[in-house]
Design a protein around this motif. Structure first.
Motif, short mmCIF file in Angstrom:
data_model
loop_
_atom_site.label_atom_id
_atom_site.label_comp_id
_atom_site.label_asym_id
_atom_site.label_seq_id
_atom_site.Cartn_x
_atom_site.Cartn_y
_atom_site.Cartn_z
N SER A 67 0.83 -1.21 0.00
CA SER A 67 0.00 0.00 0.00
C SER A 67 0.86 1.26 0.00
O SER A 67 0.55 2.23 -0.69
CB SER A 67 -0.93 -0.01 1.22
N LEU A 68 1.95 1.25 0.77
CA LEU A 68 2.86 2.39 0.78
C LEU A 68 3.49 2.58 -0.60
O LEU A 68 3.61 3.72 -1.09
CB LEU A 68 3.95 2.17 1.84
N LEU A 69 3.88 1.47 -1.23
CA LEU A 69 4.42 1.54 -2.59
C LEU A 69 3.43 2.18 -3.55
O LEU A 69 3.78 3.07 -4.33
CB LEU A 69 4.74 0.12 -3.08
N ASP A 70 2.18 1.71 -3.50
CA ASP A 70 1.16 2.21 -4.42
C ASP A 70 0.87 3.69 -4.20
O ASP A 70 0.62 4.44 -5.15
CB ASP A 70 -0.13 1.39 -4.28
N LEU A 71 0.89 4.12 -2.94
CA LEU A 71 0.69 5.54 -2.64
C LEU A 71 1.77 6.40 -3.30
O LEU A 71 1.48 7.40 -3.97
CB LEU A 71 0.72 5.77 -1.12
N CYS A 72 3.03 6.02 -3.09
CA CYS A 72 4.15 6.80 -3.64
C CYS A 72 4.21 6.66 -5.16
O CYS A 72 4.55 7.62 -5.87
CB CYS A 72 5.46 6.33 -3.01
N TYR A 73 3.89 5.47 -5.65
CA TYR A 73 3.90 5.14 -7.08
C TYR A 73 3.03 6.10 -7.86
O TYR A 73 3.45 6.72 -8.84
CB TYR A 73 3.39 3.70 -7.20
N PRO A 283 -2.89 0.32 -8.81
CA PRO A 283 -2.77 0.78 -7.42
C PRO A 283 -4.11 1.16 -6.80
O PRO A 283 -4.28 1.05 -5.59
CB PRO A 283 -1.85 2.00 -7.53
N MET A 284 -5.07 1.61 -7.63
CA MET A 284 -6.40 1.93 -7.12
C MET A 284 -7.18 0.65 -6.77
O MET A 284 -7.90 0.59 -5.78
CB MET A 284 -7.19 2.74 -8.15
N LEU A 285 -7.01 -0.39 -7.61
CA LEU A 285 -7.76 -1.63 -7.42
C LEU A 285 -7.22 -2.48 -6.28
O LEU A 285 -7.97 -3.24 -5.65
CB LEU A 285 -7.75 -2.46 -8.72
N ASN A 286 -5.91 -2.38 -6.00
CA ASN A 286 -5.31 -3.23 -4.97
C ASN A 286 -6.04 -3.18 -3.63
O ASN A 286 -6.40 -4.23 -3.08
CB ASN A 286 -3.83 -2.87 -4.78
N PRO A 287 -6.27 -1.99 -3.04
CA PRO A 287 -6.98 -1.97 -1.75
C PRO A 287 -8.41 -2.48 -1.85
O PRO A 287 -8.90 -3.12 -0.92
CB PRO A 287 -6.94 -0.49 -1.34
N LEU A 288 -9.08 -2.23 -2.98
CA LEU A 288 -10.45 -2.73 -3.15
C LEU A 288 -10.45 -4.25 -3.19
O LEU A 288 -11.30 -4.91 -2.57
CB LEU A 288 -11.06 -2.17 -4.44
N ILE A 289 -9.49 -4.83 -3.92
CA ILE A 289 -9.41 -6.29 -4.03
C ILE A 289 -9.14 -6.91 -2.66
O ILE A 289 -9.79 -7.88 -2.26
CB ILE A 289 -8.31 -6.69 -5.02
N TYR A 290 -8.20 -6.34 -1.92
CA TYR A 290 -7.83 -6.93 -0.64
C TYR A 290 -8.91 -6.74 0.42
O TYR A 290 -9.08 -7.58 1.31
CB TYR A 290 -6.51 -6.34 -0.14
N THR A 291 -9.65 -5.63 0.38
CA THR A 291 -10.68 -5.41 1.40
C THR A 291 -11.98 -6.14 1.08
O THR A 291 -12.61 -6.72 1.95
CB THR A 291 -10.98 -3.90 1.56
#
Length: 317
Positions: A67-73, A283-291
């Protein structure tokens, strides 16, 4: 600065889809909404993973890193893209382009290895459950995460330096939305065959090797899960890994298409869209997929909300 003999210009022009102005407003809306969702989604995962004691496990430690990576990415590219889309002069300073190239590449390469490490973590959790806490101890987790970050940034220093040293003979129009290696190499006024071969070799290391590790890990995971007699147990095991597999397919599929396919004039615009997908949409989909697919994360959110609600009720009393 001089703009001849391969010296660096003071700024680059990011063309994007400037030849199709009717696309700019829809793209602006898509980028802005995606960026806002990325910020809130990944920040939420970082906070809940840190604040909920039940999530202080290796899996969520690596997820916090992701998540930190995706934020900075996304932050390394999207704000500049939003400014340029609504501007008549679609420029980025030379130093801004260098920073964007370095950070975007470093974080992308770090994520390549991090997803491989996350698959190893799932392999140990499912195939060696009794030894999980012994194998995935805190020190090893920190070492694996550090190795991902160090390798990603080291590779970025190397590849960014090679790319920026190529003479451009005053060319400064980058046919892309942001500064990325394939787009910057097209500005070179000398033969880039050697550097493209080196880039291809490094891409194989950072893309194909982690994908191979992931495939081998999941081959063992599938074997182990199929030996579970309980249907509920099999469903839970597959559910634990399903989120990671979706993220892997989205990220590696688009990155491999971008960096390991032969160059083709017909794929120019397609390459831009693919870059936008793994640079913004994934990076937008990652948190949605995990939650959405993870009961533990959803439970942690509910506990956090209930705790804050109780605290607010206490203050009101």
């Amino acid at each position: 600065m001089s703009r001849v003999n391969g010296s660096s210009p003071q700024e680059f022009i990011l063309l994007g889809f400037s030849d199709r102005p009717w696309l700019e407003l829809p793209l602006f809306v898509v980028f802005l909404v995606s960026y806002i969702l990325t910020i809130f989604g990944n920040m939420a995962i970082i906070l809940v993973s840190r604040l909920d004691a039940k999530l202080h496990t290796p899996m969520y430690f690596f997820l916090t890193n992701l998540s930190l990576l995706d934020l900075c990415y996304t932050t390394s590219t999207v704000p500049q893209m939003l400014i340029n889309i609504r501007s008549t002069r679609k420029v980025i300073s030379y130093s801004g382009c260098v920073a964007q190239l370095f950070i975007f590449l470093a974080l992308g390469c770090t994520e390549c290895f991090l997803l491989g490490v996350m698959s190893f973590d799932r392999f140990v959790a499912i195939c060696r459950p009794l030894h999980y806490s012994v194998i995935m101890h805190q020190r090893l987790c920190l070492q694996l995460a550090a190795a991902c970050w160090i390798s990603g940034f080291s590779n970025s220093v190397l590849q960014s330096t090679w790319t920026l040293q190529m003479p451009r003979c005053g060319h400064k129009e980058v046919d892309h939305f942001f500064c990325e290696i394939p787009a910057l190499l097209k500005l070179s006024c000398v033969d880039t065959t050697a550097i493209k071969a080196e880039q291809f070799f490094i891409s194989v290391i950072f893309l194909v090797i982690p994908v191979s590790v992931i495939l081998v890990s999941y081959a063992f995971i599938v074997q182990a899960v199929l030996r579970i007699r309980s249907a509920e147990g099999r469903r839970k095991a597959f559910g634990t890994c399903g989120s990671h597999l979706i993220v892997v397919m989205l990220f590696y599929g688009t990155a491999i298409y971008m960096y390991l396919q032969p160059p083709s004039p017909a794929s120019k615009d397609r390459g831009k869209m693919v870059s936008l997908f793994y640079g913004i949409i994934t990076p937008m989909l990652n948190p949605l997929i995990y939650t959405l697919r993870n009961k533990e994360v959803k439970g942690a959110f509910r506990r956090l909300i209930a705790r804050n609600w109780s605290f607010m009720s206490f203050l009101n009393v």
